[in-house]
Each structure stands twice: as structure tokens, then as C-alpha cells.
Design a protein around this motif. Structure first.
Motif, PDB file in Angstrom:
ATOM      1  N   PHE A 150      50.330  17.077  30.552  1.00  0.00           N
ATOM      2  CA  PHE A 150      50.466  17.911  29.415  1.00  0.00           C
ATOM      3  C   PHE A 150      49.832  17.166  28.297  1.00  0.00           C
ATOM      4  O   PHE A 150      50.051  16.122  28.121  1.00  0.00           O
ATOM      5  N   THR A 151      48.655  17.988  27.752  1.00  0.00           N
ATOM      6  CA  THR A 151      47.828  17.278  26.521  1.00  0.00           C
ATOM      7  C   THR A 151      47.389  18.243  25.871  1.00  0.00           C
ATOM      8  O   THR A 151      47.498  19.452  25.956  1.00  0.00           O
ATOM      9  N   THR A 152      47.461  17.898  24.601  1.00  0.00           N
ATOM     10  CA  THR A 152      46.711  18.919  23.587  1.00  0.00           C
ATOM     11  C   THR A 152      45.305  18.451  22.892  1.00  0.00           C
ATOM     12  O   THR A 152      44.836  18.969  22.315  1.00  0.00           O
ATOM     13  N   LYS A 153      44.941  17.308  23.799  1.00  0.00           N
ATOM     14  CA  LYS A 153      43.599  17.010  23.397  1.00  0.00           C
ATOM     15  C   LYS A 153      42.360  17.741  24.200  1.00  0.00           C
ATOM     16  O   LYS A 153      42.635  18.429  25.339  1.00  0.00           O
ATOM     17  N   GLY A 208      52.559  13.966  13.711  1.00  0.00           N
ATOM     18  CA  GLY A 208      54.078  14.100  14.415  1.00  0.00           C
ATOM     19  C   GLY A 208      53.564  15.140  15.537  1.00  0.00           C
ATOM     20  O   GLY A 208      52.617  15.670  15.787  1.00  0.00           O
ATOM     21  N   MET A 209      54.892  15.924  15.999  1.00  0.00           N
ATOM     22  CA  MET A 209      54.550  16.695  17.251  1.00  0.00           C
ATOM     23  C   MET A 209      55.274  17.940  17.029  1.00  0.00           C
ATOM     24  O   MET A 209      56.479  17.777  16.242  1.00  0.00           O
ATOM     25  N   GLY A 241      41.619  13.543  26.851  1.00  0.00           N
ATOM     26  CA  GLY A 241      42.851  13.208  27.503  1.00  0.00           C
ATOM     27  C   GLY A 241      43.210  14.063  28.608  1.00  0.00           C
ATOM     28  O   GLY A 241      42.679  15.229  28.960  1.00  0.00           O
ATOM     29  N   LEU A 262      51.797   9.520  29.096  1.00  0.00           N
ATOM     30  CA  LEU A 262      53.123   9.438  28.766  1.00  0.00           C
ATOM     31  C   LEU A 262      54.243   9.720  29.981  1.00  0.00           C
ATOM     32  O   LEU A 262      55.089   9.103  30.029  1.00  0.00           O
ATOM     33  N   ASN A 273      47.788   6.636  21.960  1.00  0.00           N
ATOM     34  CA  ASN A 273      48.272   7.903  21.474  1.00  0.00           C
ATOM     35  C   ASN A 273      48.232   8.011  20.117  1.00  0.00           C
ATOM     36  O   ASN A 273      47.947   9.161  19.482  1.00  0.00           O
ATOM     37  N   ALA A 274      48.911   7.026  19.402  1.00  0.00           N
ATOM     38  CA  ALA A 274      49.112   7.101  17.848  1.00  0.00           C
ATOM     39  C   ALA A 274      47.963   7.036  16.919  1.00  0.00           C
ATOM     40  O   ALA A 274      47.762   7.775  16.183  1.00  0.00           O
ATOM     41  N   GLY A 326      46.543  13.842  30.057  1.00  0.00           N
ATOM     42  CA  GLY A 326      48.093  14.222  30.036  1.00  0.00           C
ATOM     43  C   GLY A 326      48.836  13.356  30.811  1.00  0.00           C
ATOM     44  O   GLY A 326      49.842  13.685  31.270  1.00  0.00           O
ATOM     45  N   LEU A 327      48.268  12.103  31.282  1.00  0.00           N
ATOM     46  CA  LEU A 327      48.996  11.286  32.217  1.00  0.00           C
ATOM     47  C   LEU A 327      49.751  10.214  31.481  1.00  0.00           C
ATOM     48  O   LEU A 327      50.718   9.514  32.102  1.00  0.00           O
ATOM     49  N   LEU A 376      56.466  16.737  26.547  1.00  0.00           N
ATOM     50  CA  LEU A 376      55.525  15.458  26.264  1.00  0.00           C
ATOM     51  C   LEU A 376      55.341  14.726  27.508  1.00  0.00           C
ATOM     52  O   LEU A 376      54.287  14.229  27.737  1.00  0.00           O
TER      53      LEU A 376
HETATM   54  P1  ADP Z   1      46.895  12.485  26.811  1.00  0.00           P
HETATM   55  O1  ADP Z   1      46.867  11.083  25.681  1.00  0.00           O
HETATM   56  O2  ADP Z   1      46.014  12.221  27.597  1.00  0.00           O
HETATM   57  O3  ADP Z   1      46.914  13.818  25.878  1.00  0.00           O
HETATM   58  P2  ADP Z   1      49.659  11.636  26.970  1.00  0.00           P
HETATM   59  O4  ADP Z   1      50.842  12.079  27.958  1.00  0.00           O
HETATM   60  O5  ADP Z   1      49.239  10.165  26.441  1.00  0.00           O
HETATM   61  O6  ADP Z   1      48.206  12.270  27.436  1.00  0.00           O
HETATM   62  O7  ADP Z   1      49.962  12.420  25.546  1.00  0.00           O
HETATM   63  C1  ADP Z   1      50.417  13.721  25.755  1.00  0.00           C
HETATM   64  C2  ADP Z   1      50.271  14.359  24.324  1.00  0.00           C
HETATM   65  O8  ADP Z   1      51.620  13.844  23.601  1.00  0.00           O
HETATM   66  C3  ADP Z   1      49.167  14.262  23.732  1.00  0.00           C
HETATM   67  O9  ADP Z   1      48.095  15.202  24.136  1.00  0.00           O
HETATM   68  C4  ADP Z   1      49.696  14.576  22.341  1.00  0.00           C
HETATM   69  O10 ADP Z   1      49.706  15.931  22.142  1.00  0.00           O
HETATM   70  C5  ADP Z   1      51.055  13.948  22.454  1.00  0.00           C
HETATM   71  N1  ADP Z   1      51.183  13.155  21.641  1.00  0.00           N
HETATM   72  C6  ADP Z   1      51.325  11.510  22.075  1.00  0.00           C
HETATM   73  N2  ADP Z   1      51.509  10.676  21.375  1.00  0.00           N
HETATM   74  C7  ADP Z   1      51.607  11.402  20.001  1.00  0.00           C
HETATM   75  C8  ADP Z   1      51.681  10.817  18.830  1.00  0.00           C
HETATM   76  N3  ADP Z   1      51.791   9.613  18.308  1.00  0.00           N
HETATM   77  N4  ADP Z   1      51.634  11.905  17.726  1.00  0.00           N
HETATM   78  C9  ADP Z   1      51.372  13.159  17.883  1.00  0.00           C
HETATM   79  N5  ADP Z   1      51.301  13.645  19.228  1.00  0.00           N
HETATM   80  C10 ADP Z   1      51.496  12.683  20.074  1.00  0.00           C
END
Ligand code: ADP
Length: 572
Positions: free
Chosen positions: A524-527, A510-511, A532, A537, A476-477, A534-535, A519
Motif C-alpha cells: 500500500f503506497t500513495t507515492k 497527515g493521513m 515507494g 510499514l 516516511n515522515a 509500499g513495504l 497503512l
Molecule cells: P512507501 O513509503 O513505500 O509508500 P510505506 O509502507 O512506508 O511505503 O508507507 C505507506 C504509505 O503510508 C505511504 O505511501 C503514505 O501514503 C503513508 N504514510 C506513511 N507515513 C506517513 C506520514 N508520516 N504522513 C502521511 N502519510 C504517511
């Protein structure tokens, strides 16, 4: 007990009430009988005195006049007065003249000196005597008065006038009345009575002395004078007495001007009958009340047991439901665990997909190199320069080793967790994860900063899953820093008394607050789609929680995101 008391109270108060009621009636009746008797006697009381004052009588007794003139006079007076007989005795007690001189029962010439009334009057008193006539054999009341020669007060007593009353009619009236009334003389002999079988019976047995006196006076002819034996003395006023098996309430009164007593008796069976009735009614009523109480109690008990049964059923139903819920929950939990495993697996596969490009790039290079080494080896063999072949082969071998390392990592990563918990050193897990992500880190040109103690940081967990946590966060990072000018990941491993803490921070953007709130929610995903699912985390969150730990995310003050994982420290 209360019912018994109630019956007893009702019966005894009925007895008392009935007795006092009967007593009142009895007193009134007694007064009536007494006055009627006295009236009957008083009607004649004056008669001997009036007759004693008549000169024909005085003359006859003194021997001066004609006795027959006196007879006629007495006959006339007697007829008018309605008495039984009127007669005159001389000083010796012999009858000089009598109203019944011309009847077969004539008293003339009879000697009555033995009679008490004669003895009383010859000494100057009024005689009052009840007895059975010696001549007639009929009972009657004898009232006598002295005859004085010169005057009523101090004249010499020369004879006695006697009037005999027969009270038969009055007695018959009493008998017709149906009540129990009688007169007893001073000796207790019943002289007049409404009960003909009690006539000339005595209340108590006569003493020998009294019996002898009565016989001497020839008072009751040859009547037996048997005792009714009323069992006890008679008190003045009122009380109870028993004659044979019959019980009576009695009221007694002295008759004025005599030593007679008049009795009025009320049978007790009226009292006992009323008491019996009241007893019957109260027993029935209390029986009914008892029955009602028992019935109500029974019903109450039945209702209570029904309520209990219902309550029991309700509790049982509740228990069954609870058990069902528990089973359901267990099932769901198992399903969840299964799903989570699936998700972990799915996440891995997704990661694999994403990594495949980097892996392909990583593997293509050695393959191309191996191909080149193989071609040059072929040429060397063709040219016979086999001395350099050894170097070529060892390079091919080291390249395949590297490829083997990559595929080995992939294999480790894609294998399913065993589910068996064992001590896992966080540092080792992190090493594995970083090795797995090595090509990606290199491709992104990302710097890695790692701070950790020398000693192992053990937790009770499953290695594959801990690796999974690290991979997910670091990946994710990397994704977040895709557009960042400086790409740096800092990993801090520390521990306090009972917790291992792993902080992974990056130099990404950041977020947002919205993202921070959601999160760890699945999907939940912003990708971008395909980037992605969204699984990552949410799976990470589940794993950390399963091992009794916690995870939180925040924006670091210097910018970029920071993920902090805490797991219970396993001590040796
Ligand atoms: P995915 O990676 O498939 O989107 P995740 O559950 O791993 O699903 O992450 C969910 C969301 O959390 C990401 O889409 C992102 O928006 C946010 N996120 C996770 N890690 C970070 C990070 N290190 N910096 C910024 N946003 C993050």
C-alpha cells in the motif's frame, strides 16, 4: 435363567393343565362305569325278595311242599331273569331248592351256612357278597334275602333266597374298552377289573386277621390274594398312585348300597409325554431365542467395534491432517520469516537507492575537497612549500574519516540481521537511524525535536531491526513533509511499568481515513511509481509484532501524522 424359568413354567403348567383335563375325563368315565355296574346289579336286586314271597318257596322251606316244585319254579324264574343261579337255603344253610337242580353243578343239598350272605340274611338283613362259587368255582355276586313265614316284616325267618350274578360279560366289556378300571371290595381285593392280571390282587397287603376271615368264608377259593402294593393309602376323590414302575392318576367312588369302591386309573405317562413334548418345544424355542439374542448381541458388538475402528481411523486421519497442517504452518512460518528478512533487506536496498543521491552529494563534496587538497599539496611540493603540507594532509584525513563514517553507516544498514535477540537500547538504535538519515534530514532542512529520559530504554530485540523501524518511520515522515512549509519531526521516548513507547510525529498533511485503514498492508503506497513500493510499514509492523510489541498510526490533533510504537520493556 429366564429361559430355564420359562421351560419350568411351561412344563409345570402343562402338567397341571393335562392333569386337570385328564381328571375331568376320568370323572366322567368313572361315573359311567359306576352307573353301568349299578344298573347290572340293580336289575337283580329285587329278585330274591319277590322269590321269597312265593308260596311254593315258603312251602318248600317249611317242609310243607314239594322241593322239586320249588326247583322248577326257581329254574323258570332264573331263566327269565338271566341270573347265574337262584336257590333257597333252609335255616341251617342247606340248599333246599335251586334253579340248577338238574345240572351236575346242582347246589341242592349243599351247605352254605359258612357264607356271610347266609349269616346276614338269616338274621333278617339283605346279604351282599362277592366270591368264588364253592360248587362251580366261578366268581359271582351273591344277593340274598330272608324268607319269612307270615309276612315280609316281622314273620319268623325260615330260610334264605339267594341269587348269584355273574358279571363276566360286563368285565369283558371293560377289558375291551382298553381303559384301566377296577372294583375293590372292603378288604381292598380287586373283584372286577379291566386288567385281568390284577384280578384277585389286593391294593395293600392283607392283615392276617382279614386273610383268615376270607379263608374261613372261602370267599376267593384258593386265590393267593397278593398285594399290588400301591405304596400308600388311597384317599377319597382323586390322587396319584404307583403300581410297580407305572404311575397313575386315580379317581375313586364308593358304589351306593355296598362297601365296594370303583377305581378309574389314567396312566401318568400321558402327562409326562406331554410334559416331555412341551419341554422339548420350549427348550428348542428358548434355545432359538437365546441364539437370536446372542447373534444380535454379537452383531451389535461387531458393529460397535467397526464403528470404533472407523472413529479411530477418522481420528487418526484427523491427527495426520493436523500434523500435516502443523508442519505446513511451520514451513509457511519459516518461509514467511525468510520472506520478511528478504523484505527487510529489499526495503533497505530500496532505501539505499533513494538515499544514493543524498549519499552521492554527501560524498562528492569531500571527494572534491580531497581532490582540491591533493592538487594544492602537489603545488606545495613543486614549490617546495612543504611546511603547509601537514595541515593539508590532516584535512584530507578528516575528510576521509567523514566518508568512512557515511559508508560505515551504509554497511551497518545493509547488513542482514543475525536473528539473535539481545538487549537493545532504543536510544542507541534511534541515534544510529538518525545518523543514517542525517544527510537526508539536512538536505530537506528538517528540524528534529527529541525528548527522552537519561536512562537507557532497553528491549529484547535485534538492533538492526529496531534501527530499521526508526528509519522507515522517519523516512516516511520526511517524504510526507516534502511540500510542507514547516518541516519538523518530533520524537518522544517514554516508558511505563513494562512498556517502552516511541512516538514519532511530523508536520506533514497527515493521513486520509482510507490510508489509515490500509497503512500496514504490504504494497500500500500513495507515492509515485519509483518513489515507494509500499513495504516499509508492513515490514515495520512485522518486526514490532515479532518483538511482542504493537504499532499504531493516527493524525495528531495539531495536524500531521503520528506513529506510536510500543515494545516490552526489558528490566535489568
Ligand atoms: P512507501 O513509503 O513505500 O509508500 P510505506 O509502507 O512506508 O511505503 O508507507 C505507506 C504509505 O503510508 C505511504 O505511501 C503514505 O501514503 C503513508 N504514510 C506513511 N507515513 C506517513 C506520514 N508520516 N504522513 C502521511 N502519510 C504517511
Amino acid at each position: 435363567m429366564i429361559a430355564g424359568l420359562f421351560v419350568w413354567l411351561a412344563v409345570s403348567s402343562t402338567g397341571n393343565l393335562t392333569i386337570s383335563e385328564l381328571e375331568k375325563t376320568a370323572q366322567a368315565r368313572l361315573a359311567l362305569y359306576d352307573s353301568s355296574l349299578r344298573a347290572a346289579i340293580d336289575r337283580y336286586r329285587y329278585l330274591p325278595y319277590v322269590v321269597s314271597r312265593h308260596h311254593q318257596v315258603i312251602d318248600a322251606v317249611s317242609g310243607l311242599g314239594n322241593a322239586n316244585t320249588a326247583d322248577r319254579y326257581l329254574q323258570q324264574v332264573n331263566e327269565r331273569s338271566g341270573a347265574a343261579a337262584l336257590y333257597v337255603l333252609d335255616r341251617s344253610g342247606k340248599t333246599i331248592a335251586s334253579s340248577n337242580w338238574n345240572t351236575p353243578d346242582s347246589f341242592v343239598g349243599e351247605d352254605y351256612s359258612f357264607r356271610p350272605y347266609f349269616k346276614q340274611s338269616i338274621t333278617g338283613a339283605e346279604g351282599f357278597f362277592f366270591g368264588i362259587g364253592v360248587t362251580t368255582g366261578r366268581s359271582g355276586l351273591f344277593i340274598s334275602t330272608p324268607i319269612r313265614r307270615n309276612g315280609p316284616i316281622d314273620g319268623q325267618i325260615i330260610g334264605v333266597v339267594v341269587v348269584k350274578l355273574e358279571l363276566d360279560e360286563l368285565e369283558r366289556n371293560w377289558q375291551d374298552g382298553g381303559e384301566v378300571v377296577f372294583v375293590a371290595d372292603a378288604d381292598g381285593v380287586i373283584t372286577m377289573t379291566s386288567r385281568s392280571d390284577w384280578k384277585y390282587r389286593t391294593l395293600l397287603p392283607l392283615s392276617a386277621q382279614n386273610r383268615e376271615r376270607i379263608v374261613r368264608n372261602r370267599q376267593y377259593s384258593d386265590e393267593k390274594l397278593q398285594s399290588l402294593d400301591i405304596g400308600g393309602q388311597i384317599a377319597d376323590g382323586s390322587g396319584t398312585l404307583a403300581i410297580g414302575s407305572d404311575k397313575f392318576l386315580y379317581d375313586v367312588k364308593k358304589i351306593d348300597g355296598s362297601d365296594w369302591r370303583i377305581f378309574f386309573l389314567t396312566p401318568m405317562n400321558e402327562v409326562t409325554a406331554r410334559q416331555g413334548m412341551v419341554m422339548l418345544i420350549t427348550v428348542i424355542v428358548s434355545g432359538l431365542i437365546l441364539l437370536i439374542i446372542l447373534f444380535l448381541r454379537e452383531r451389535e458388538l461387531k458393529l460397535a467395534s467397526q464403528r470404533e475402528a472407523l472413529e479411530f481411523e477418522r481420528i487418526q486421519a484427523l491427527n495426520t491432517r493436523l500434523e500435516e497442517e502443523i508442519t505446513e504452518r511451520r514451513k509457511t512460518e519459516n518461509e514467511l520469516r525468510g520472506t520478511q528478512n528478504e523484505l527487510v533487506q529489499a526495503g533497505k536496498l530500496a532505501a539505499l537507492g533513494q538515499m544514493s543521491a543524498a549519499i552521492a552529494h554527501e560524498i562528492n563534496q569531500p571527494i572534491a575537497a580531497i581532490r582540491t587538497f591533493c592538487a594544492s599539496a602537489k603545488l606545495m611540493i613543486e614549490r617546495g612549500k612543504t611546511e603547509q603540507l601537514d595541515q593539508n594532509i590532516s584535512q584530507i584525513s578528516s575528510l576521509t574519516e567523514r566518508m568512512g563514517a557515511i559508508t560505515g553507516q551504509l554497511k551497518t544498514f545493509s547488513r542482514k540481521s543475525t536473528g539473535v535477540l539481545e538487549p537493545v537500547d532504543l536510544k542507541v538504535a534511534l541515534d544510529n537511524a538518525l545518523q543514517l538519515l542525517g544527510p537526508q534530514l539536512d538536505a530537506e532542512n528538517c528540524q528534529l525535536e527529541r525528548n527522552q529520559p537519561n536512562s537507557p530504554l532497553c528491549v529484547q530485540a535485534d538492533l538492526v531491526r529496531i534501527e530499521q523501524i526508526c528509519v522507515n518511520i522517519i523516512r516516511n515522515a520526511l517524504d510526507a513533509m516534502i511540500d510542507s512549509p514547516e518541516k519538523r519531526i518530533r520524537i518522544d521516548l517514554t516508558s511505563d511499568i513494562d512498556t517502552v513507547i516511541m512516538r514519532i510525529s511530523d508536520t506533514g498533511p497527515g493521513m486520509s481515513d482510507d490510508a489509515l485503514a490500509l497503512l500496514f498492508d504490504p504494497f500500500f503506497t500513495t507515492k509515485e511509481p519509483g518513489q515507494g513500493v509500499g513495504l516499509g510499514l508492513s515490514v515495520t509492523y512485522g518486526i514490532v509484532r515479532d518483538f511482542g510489541g504493537s504499532i499504531k498510526a493516527y493524525n495528531a490533533p495539531s495536524g500531521g501524522a503520528c506513529f506510536e510504537v510500543r515494545l516490552p520493556l526489558l528490566r535489568d
